[in-house]
Design an enzyme around this catalytic site. Sequence first.
Site, mmCIF file in Angstrom:
data_model
loop_
_atom_site.group_PDB
_atom_site.id
_atom_site.type_symbol
_atom_site.label_atom_id
_atom_site.label_comp_id
_atom_site.label_asym_id
_atom_site.label_seq_id
_atom_site.Cartn_x
_atom_site.Cartn_y
_atom_site.Cartn_z
ATOM 1 N N GLN A 121 2.987 -1.373 5.310
ATOM 2 C CA GLN A 121 4.345 -0.989 5.680
ATOM 3 C C GLN A 121 4.839 -1.819 6.860
ATOM 4 O O GLN A 121 6.023 -2.110 6.960
ATOM 5 C CB GLN A 121 4.420 0.503 6.027
ATOM 6 C CG GLN A 121 4.381 1.403 4.814
ATOM 7 C CD GLN A 121 2.980 1.581 4.302
ATOM 8 O OE1 GLN A 121 2.050 1.698 5.083
ATOM 9 N NE2 GLN A 121 2.807 1.581 3.000
ATOM 10 N N ALA A 174 5.965 5.918 7.981
ATOM 11 C CA ALA A 174 6.514 5.817 6.626
ATOM 12 C C ALA A 174 6.331 7.134 5.906
ATOM 13 O O ALA A 174 5.623 8.023 6.351
ATOM 14 C CB ALA A 174 5.803 4.695 5.878
ATOM 15 N N LEU A 217 -0.680 4.679 3.832
ATOM 16 C CA LEU A 217 0.721 4.934 4.177
ATOM 17 C C LEU A 217 0.706 5.251 5.656
ATOM 18 O O LEU A 217 0.029 6.186 6.068
ATOM 19 C CB LEU A 217 1.217 6.150 3.374
ATOM 20 C CG LEU A 217 2.720 6.363 3.259
ATOM 21 C CD1 LEU A 217 3.356 5.223 2.521
ATOM 22 C CD2 LEU A 217 2.975 7.646 2.517
ATOM 23 N N ASP A 218 1.410 4.455 6.476
ATOM 24 C CA ASP A 218 1.214 4.689 7.908
ATOM 25 C C ASP A 218 2.109 5.808 8.428
ATOM 26 O O ASP A 218 2.889 6.394 7.695
ATOM 27 C CB ASP A 218 1.360 3.395 8.702
ATOM 28 C CG ASP A 218 2.764 2.826 8.642
ATOM 29 O OD1 ASP A 218 2.920 1.660 9.025
ATOM 30 O OD2 ASP A 218 3.687 3.519 8.203
ATOM 31 N N VAL A 219 1.977 6.074 9.725
ATOM 32 C CA VAL A 219 2.559 7.287 10.302
ATOM 33 C C VAL A 219 4.081 7.304 10.190
ATOM 34 O O VAL A 219 4.688 8.337 9.906
ATOM 35 C CB VAL A 219 2.120 7.391 11.780
ATOM 36 C CG1 VAL A 219 2.731 8.589 12.434
ATOM 37 C CG2 VAL A 219 0.612 7.475 11.854
#
Lengths: 261, 457
Positions: free
Chosen positions: A194, A63, A59-61
């Site tokens: 994402q 999101a 889960l990237d920054v």
Amino acid sequence: LNAAPRRPPRQHVRFLPVPSGGDGGTTGLVATRVPVLADHPLVRGPQFRRLKIGAGHRLDVKASGVFVLGMGHGNKLLTDLYNCHLTKVYTVGGLFGKATDDFSDTGKLVEKTTFDHITREKLERILAVIQGTNHKALLMYSNIDMKTQEAYELAVKGLIRPMGKSPPIITAIRCLQFTLPEFQLEIHCLHETQQYLRKMVHEIGLELKSSAVCTQVRRIRDGVFTLEDALLRTQWNLQSVQKAMWDCQLKVKAELEKTLG
Amino acid sequence: PEAAEMWRALRGARRPAAATALRRDLGRAAGPRSVRQLREAEEAAPVFQYAGKAAKRKDRVFVWGFCYSGALGVPSFVKPDAGWKKPRRIQPTPYRLETEEKISSAACGYGFTLLSSNTTDITKVWGMGLNKDSQLGFQRSRRDRTKGYEYVLEPSPIPLPLEKPQQTRVLQVSCGRAHSLILTDSEGVFTMGNNSYGQCGRKVVEDETYSESHLIHQLKEFDSRVVQVVCGQDHSLFRTKKGTVYACGWGADGQTGLGHYNITSVPTKLHGDIAGVNIIQVSSYGDCCLAVSDEGDVFGWGNSEYLQLASVTETTQVNVPRHLPFKIGKIKEAACGGTGNVVLTEEGNVFVWGYGILGKGPNLIETAVPEMIPPSLFGWSDFNPDVRVAHVRCGLSQFAALTNRGELFVWGKNLRGCLGTGRMEDQYFPWRVTVPGEVVDVACGVDHMVSMAKSFT
């Protein structure tokens, strides 16, 4: 965890000299149970110094949402869950009228366009086409020979999906809200990132002869874990973590049995 | 609200002079810009308009399949424009065909295609492909004014002998093996092409040469106005407004439905089980015919060697229309192929029967009783419960279905890439064809297909 009461120290039998009186008489040895010194808290130190925590799907920054972690032996379950190839559900928020270089609203502006010609009907038509082509990709990347009867039966039930490496595939997409210039989509996908979802929002904007940026990406379901199972920032304490692990044990086991057999 | 006001102010703004903006940027010192500067630069940026509020969706025609006959209408497939390029044998995926007018009806024959528009201009019908029997009319060759073309490589206008060319509209076209029918709204039906079996509705002339023939026959004697024309392989069917069906042409398999197995050269009314029944749709492509009545019943006649009519009779040729008592619900549309048939019911379910690749996997090869194809194969699911099949069409050995969402599904034998899936293998269950547009209608031929679509936005 370290403040919790520890296991009582081991006991062993030692023959200790009995403290006798003033005059040195016969020094007897008495068998006594004493705790092992090696188990003393000051000798051992804190019980937990490191915890093995593994992360599930990335889960990237920019999101937010459900992020699955495995602790200790649970890391082995993480690999099994990855091999199940279950779908993840995201709510993606978008904004018409802008195009940026990294497809999100915090990036450098590339172009501004008008969007008053966009209607919900046009957006739904584009979403239907995206769903159609991705459904085709789903069947193609599943590596099943289309000429067999079992491929036909799986296709009827809708159980065909790629069980190996594949490019990102969207299994279902629909529009939840549409108030110009903002809109919100619910996307069910497999093997995605994402940034791919942000790019998808940008491409929807291009297809509608305008431009769009992604304002929000939120994962609301990851396989069997939903928002109800997720812990808020205020709940990051031992009791809630233990309760969460206990509650989802059964669900994970059932899902693994169903999919991997 | 502040942002909305800003968008409203900039709505419809065309591209302003970018020179001032450029000079401003060049004059400014480079360096990290503050949030306020970035926001101001963003607000001052020009807004582009790609589509206005009244932008209309465009109509497009897509073709795919076997190219050598010229039936796809793209000359560069058969005669490439550069010397080193090789001619393309098969077009495996939909290819856009540029047309001058909006095409309202298309039909694929055996190696040729007809496109028609319901305009009141002089040119209403275009044809391409094989013309050895003048099924595309007389196409005058540019090199020799006395001879005609045998192969037409791009959509060429077909001159019709109309009395009022600027008022009559062409409603529908249909193509058979070597003949074609054109239906107009006020001047009856025009037929051209091979007439060895009387399929053009005129008397058979012995030893007639059909190639380079100028003859286009006009048929007007029916009990009421003709609303649908259908071509089988060597016969023609006409459906009138009153619900009666007329037929002419070859009858050795009973496909004319007139009670005998001879040739008919004048359109004659059919009786049998459809006498007195209001027929709303007729269909045929090979030697079997199906008709649907307004009450949802289906009637069949013609060839039954592939169990198409085996539910009512054991004979392999049926020359009188027979009612097919299927208990599958009220039938809305039917389509006949060479060996298999398909019907669509009012609820939106698709039923197939006959012989060949029917669409239920490789195990179902033949059945005399209709079998339903599960709607989940057409995109129906719990997530999309409103997806329904809207139309069904048949080629010689392939089937096509159009959903209400504008998606095209095909299945059947992939003869020379006619399915358009991009692969050369046969397709045993419905498979989506990726068409860059919402498909409105599709016409299936032997080895090629034509579809009419609307662009998305």
